[in-house]
Design an enzyme around this catalytic site. Structure first.
Site, PDB file in Angstrom:
ATOM      1  N   ASP A 136       0.860  -1.172   0.000  1.00 13.44           N
ATOM      2  CA  ASP A 136       0.000   0.000   0.000  1.00 13.44           C
ATOM      3  C   ASP A 136       0.909   1.238   0.000  1.00 13.44           C
ATOM      4  O   ASP A 136       2.139   1.140   0.089  1.00 13.44           O
ATOM      5  CB  ASP A 136      -0.969  -0.007   1.191  1.00 13.44           C
ATOM      6  CG  ASP A 136      -2.198   0.870   0.899  1.00 13.44           C
ATOM      7  OD1 ASP A 136      -2.161   1.648  -0.081  1.00 13.44           O
ATOM      8  OD2 ASP A 136      -3.179   0.783   1.632  1.00 13.44           O
TER       9      ASP A 136
HETATM   10  C1  BGC Z   1      -5.035   3.276   0.211  1.00 16.58           C
HETATM   11  C2  BGC Z   1      -5.204   2.271  -0.908  1.00 16.58           C
HETATM   12  C3  BGC Z   1      -5.004   2.939  -2.244  1.00 16.58           C
HETATM   13  C4  BGC Z   1      -3.657   3.620  -2.261  1.00 16.58           C
HETATM   14  C5  BGC Z   1      -3.305   4.256  -3.577  1.00 16.58           C
HETATM   15  C6  BGC Z   1      -3.796   4.113   0.065  1.00 16.58           C
HETATM   16  O1  BGC Z   1      -3.787   5.166   0.969  1.00 16.58           O
HETATM   17  O2  BGC Z   1      -5.018   2.583   1.441  1.00 16.58           O
HETATM   18  O3  BGC Z   1      -6.454   1.672  -0.824  1.00 16.58           O
HETATM   19  O4  BGC Z   1      -5.112   1.989  -3.272  1.00 16.58           O
HETATM   20  O5  BGC Z   1      -3.633   4.598  -1.238  1.00 16.58           O
HETATM   21  O6  BGC Z   1      -4.037   5.367  -3.850  1.00 16.58           O
END
Ligand code: BGC
Length: 764
Positions: free
Chosen positions: A289
């Site tokens: 993530d």
């Molecule tokens: C979130 C994810 C997301 C990623 C990219 C993160 O803060 O937890 O769900 O895909 O950002 O935008």
């Protein structure tokens, strides 16, 4: 004898070695010759470059870091993929850097968060799941894929399948609620919708199942928080939807921010290798993530080099934004902390994904400049958004015969969300445009041009300026009015005077749920609660249209003489969908997919709870030394599976086709459902089973089947569920997936809150 033993041991070591080297060989070779050929030409640096995912920022706002010098890094072969960039023209430029300016010309993966629609925003996922309509959900995902790919995206960071049993957690909005059986069905539908039949088809994209794992179980509902959970609970309750998405072919997996039993998911070898690869056979790639790799430093796992090595050795393939892989892996290879072979394995997985998308054949396959105009936000897509939204609404309470409204009624439309565009899309809709959404006021006018509608705002979403500032982080959501709360209320009461019915659109702003939007008080904000009370005092019939990204505590409102329609955050066609339901063009059919508690103190509260040795004697009755509370009953305010309709459904002839189920057979559990009310309508028929005795304590009931049916008024249908021992399996104390013979109870009903009505046995 001794010698024989020794020989046997030697032989088994030899065989083991052979097996190891064969499987090792299988792992170290791609089935795709082009990928192997490319890998053979790549330097260590080039392989590490493939593991780096960057965002040029601009539009994507999550976490603090935004990648720098993206252009130079692409040209230097230091980037495997990009996200947060859209449009064939822009993406073409980036792709050309990768293809023309790097030594090997390897194209980029282009990612995006397409969570509930791309430009055509559908209801938030929690709302979509409340439709219990898997064909509809799959269709929304496939429309999202058509639109996103038209804009150059080939890889999606969805579905989010985290089981969530804590409505304080703001990201409950992004998933399918609390249940593993329903959650698995939704996960499959979304993967199929995004990926279609063939990933080289330029209207499909790779799906990412996230957040692996257990992100929804963050302690106290506080985002990013610790998770510590028994494996029995994980395997039976929390892991099934991830596995379902992987079995459906999801091409990638995203790790979660939380730790899992002491090791952050992004560096958790048990999770990323033992479970995901070895046990489940996943052969796609794993991405972290957003900076979750670097965040392992704060978790207390070492410095950037140490956590990067930890992640790679655990089985992480791609590092989102943090650049820990890019900046430290080479050094770690030199110091013997990671092997080049493991880096090759990770690079291979990224290259395989690119190959499967057809990018080696044509890096510009997703970059047809004529597509956005044709494929994005079409009338057909908007019609589907309207349909999906209406089907996601849940009628929580009916008061008298107020609903549906007459199309020529005199309506006072009141509330801070009644004529509002900024809060219709809901959380995680960065590719949608709030200004394109239909406010409720407009929707009512369009659907019922003969209605006499007057409007007043009535209250602010919140009067709390500090909270307002927090929820305005991505734009004006809270919109505190220049007029005083008193003046707003006065206006509303004036507006209500001439009306036959009051429709109050109230609830949460978009940014009151979603990422980093946990709440400890999940009631309707005080400003609006007051408005509701005052509107009820007028004595006119009141309909609350409630918008939120989570189950709310509405104990007080449920006691008022009002009707309540839960509309979540409905998406771009919000106003039309609300109007379709209020005026009865569509009879509401949604059912809750997460329990609504009586108060925050009951959390976690979910339907599939287990018994204790001292169960609550009779529902709602307190008894000393039993498992209950002094102040509220154990039952929730509104159970999982609950939802009303303008009509009524009666269940009869609930029966099993046989009293016994043999191992290789199935039995049918069936019920006849009759529409006994005055409207045609749809009903979600649900089957729950209770395994009475088994080797690990069973939940009191578990959803094992559901079907959504349409019944004209007066019509009856028989619904059948075929159950075999496969459906009765669970993970035992040894984490083996087994069924155990014994007696099972079941019921078929329109909600999880129902007594058992039948039994059957599974013989030894
Ligand atoms: C979130 C994810 C997301 C990623 C990219 C993160 O803060 O937890 O769900 O895909 O950002 O935008």
């Amino acid at each position: 004898m001794k010698l024989k033993k020794k020989m046997n041991k030697k032989l088994s070591i030899l065989i083991l070695g052979l097996i190891y080297s064969i499987s090792g060989f299988a792992q170290s070779q791609s089935e795709i010759p082009e990928v192997e050929e490319l890998l053979s030409k790549m330097t260590l640096e080039e392989k590490i470059g493939q593991l780096n995912l960057l965002t040029p920022g601009g539009g994507v706002a999550t976490g603090a870091v935004v990648s720098k010098n993206v252009e130079d890094k692409i040209k230097a072969g230091n980037v495997g993929g990009l996200f947060g960039v859209a449009g064939p023209d822009k993406i073409r430029i980036a792709q050309e850097y990768a293809v023309n300016d790097t030594r090997l010309g390897i194209p980029l993966l282009i990612g995006s968060d397409v969570i509930h629609g791309y430009r055509t925003t559908f209801p938030i996922p929690l709302g979509l799941s409340s439709s219990w309509d898997m064909d509809l959900i799959q269709k929304t995902a496939s429309i999202a894929a058509t639109e996103a790919t038209a804009d150059g995206i080939n890889w999606n960071f969805s579905p989010m399948v985290d089981i969530a049993r804590d409505p304080r957690w703001g990201r409950i909005a992004e998933g399918a609620g609390e249940d593993p059986f329903l959650g698995s069905a939704v996960a499959r539908a979304m993967v199929k919708g995004y990926q279609g039949e063939d990933l080289t088809d330029p209207t499909t994209m790779i799906a990412t199942v996230k957040h692996f794992a257990l992100y929804g179980a963050a302690e106290a509902g506080r985002d990013y928080n610790t998770v510590d959970m028994s494996k029995i609970k994980m395997f039976n309750q929390y892991l099934p939807p991830y596995k379902a998405a992987i079995d459906a072919g999801a091409g990638s997996v995203m790790t979660s921010f939380n730790d899992v039993n002491g090791i952050p998911a992004t560096g958790n070898k048990w999770l990323l290798t033992d479970l995901l690869r070895d046990r489940w056979g996943f052969n796609g790639f794993v991405v972290s993530d957003y900076t979750s790799l670097n965040e392992m430093i704060a978790h207390g796992m070492g410095d950037l080099q140490a956590v990067s090595a930890l992640a790679l050795n655990a089985g992480l393939d791609m590092d989102m934004v943090g650049e820990g892989f890019l900046t430290t892996l080479k050094k770690s290879v030199e110091e013997g902390k990671v092997s080049e072979e493991d880096i090759t394995v990770a690079a291979r997985r990224i290259l395989e994904a690119k190959y499967k998308l057809g990018l080696f054949e044509d890096p510009y396959r997703y970059l047809d400049e004529t597509r956005p105009e044709k494929d994005i936000l079409t009338e057909e897509h908007r019609a589907m958004a309207r349909k999906a939204a209406a089907r996601s609404f849940v009628l929580l309470k009916k008061e008298g015969n107020v609903l549906p409204l007459k199309k020529n009624a005199k309506i006072a439309l009141i509330g801070p969300l009644a004529n509002n565009k900024n809060n219709m899309l809901g959380t995680w809709a960065p590719t949608g445009d709030p200004q394109l959404s239909v406010p409720v006021l407009q929707g009512l006018k369009n659907v019922a041009p003969n209605a006499k509608i007057s409007y007043a705002k009535g209250a602010n979403i919140t009067d709390d300026a500090e909270l307002a500032e927090k929820i305005n982080v991505f734009g004006p959501r809270a919109e505190i009015d220049e007029k005083s709360p008193k003046a707003l209320l006065k206006e509303a009461l004036q507006t209500a005077k001439n009306a036959e019915v009051i429709v109050a659109v109230v609830g949460e702003a978009t940014e009151m749920s979603g990422e980093a939007a946990s709440r400890t008080d999940i009631t309707i904000p005080q400003s609006q609660k007051k408005l509701i009370r005052e509107l009820v005092k007028t004595g006119k019939p009141v309909v609350l249209v409630l918008m939120s990204g989570r189950p709310l505590v509405i104990s007080e409102e449920m006691d008022l003489p009002v009707s309540i329609l839960q509309a979540w955050h409905p998406g771009v066609e919000a106003g039309h969908a609300v109007a379709d339901v209020l005026f009865g063009d569509y009879n509401p059919s949604g059912k809750l997919t997460a329990t609504w508690p009586r108060n925050v103190g009951q959390i976690p509260v979910y339907y599939a709870q287990k018994n204790t040795g001292r169960p609550e004697p009779n529902p709602g009755e307190f008894e000393k030394f039993k498992s209950n509370y002094l102040d509220v009953p154990n039952s929730p305010l509104l159970p999982f599976g609950y939802g009303l309709s303008y009509t009524q459904f009666e269940y009869s002839n609930v029966e099993a086709s046989a009293g016994e189920l043999a191992e290789n057979e199935s039995i049918s559990l069936s019920a006849t459902i009759t529409n006994t009310g005055n409207f045609d309508g749809e009903e979600v028929v649900q089957l729950y089973i209770h395994d009475k005795v088994r080797s690990i304590t069973p939940p009191l009931k578990e959803l094992k089947g559901f079907k959504k049916i349409f019944l004209k008024k007066g019509e009856s249908k028989t619904v059948e569920f075929n159950i075999s021992v496969e459906d009765l399996k669970f993970y035992n104390a040894g984490l083996e997936y087994v069924f155990e013979p014994g007696e099972f109870e079941f019921f078929i009903a329109g909600s999880s809150d129902h007594p058992f009505t039948g039994t059957f046995k599974v013989e030894e």
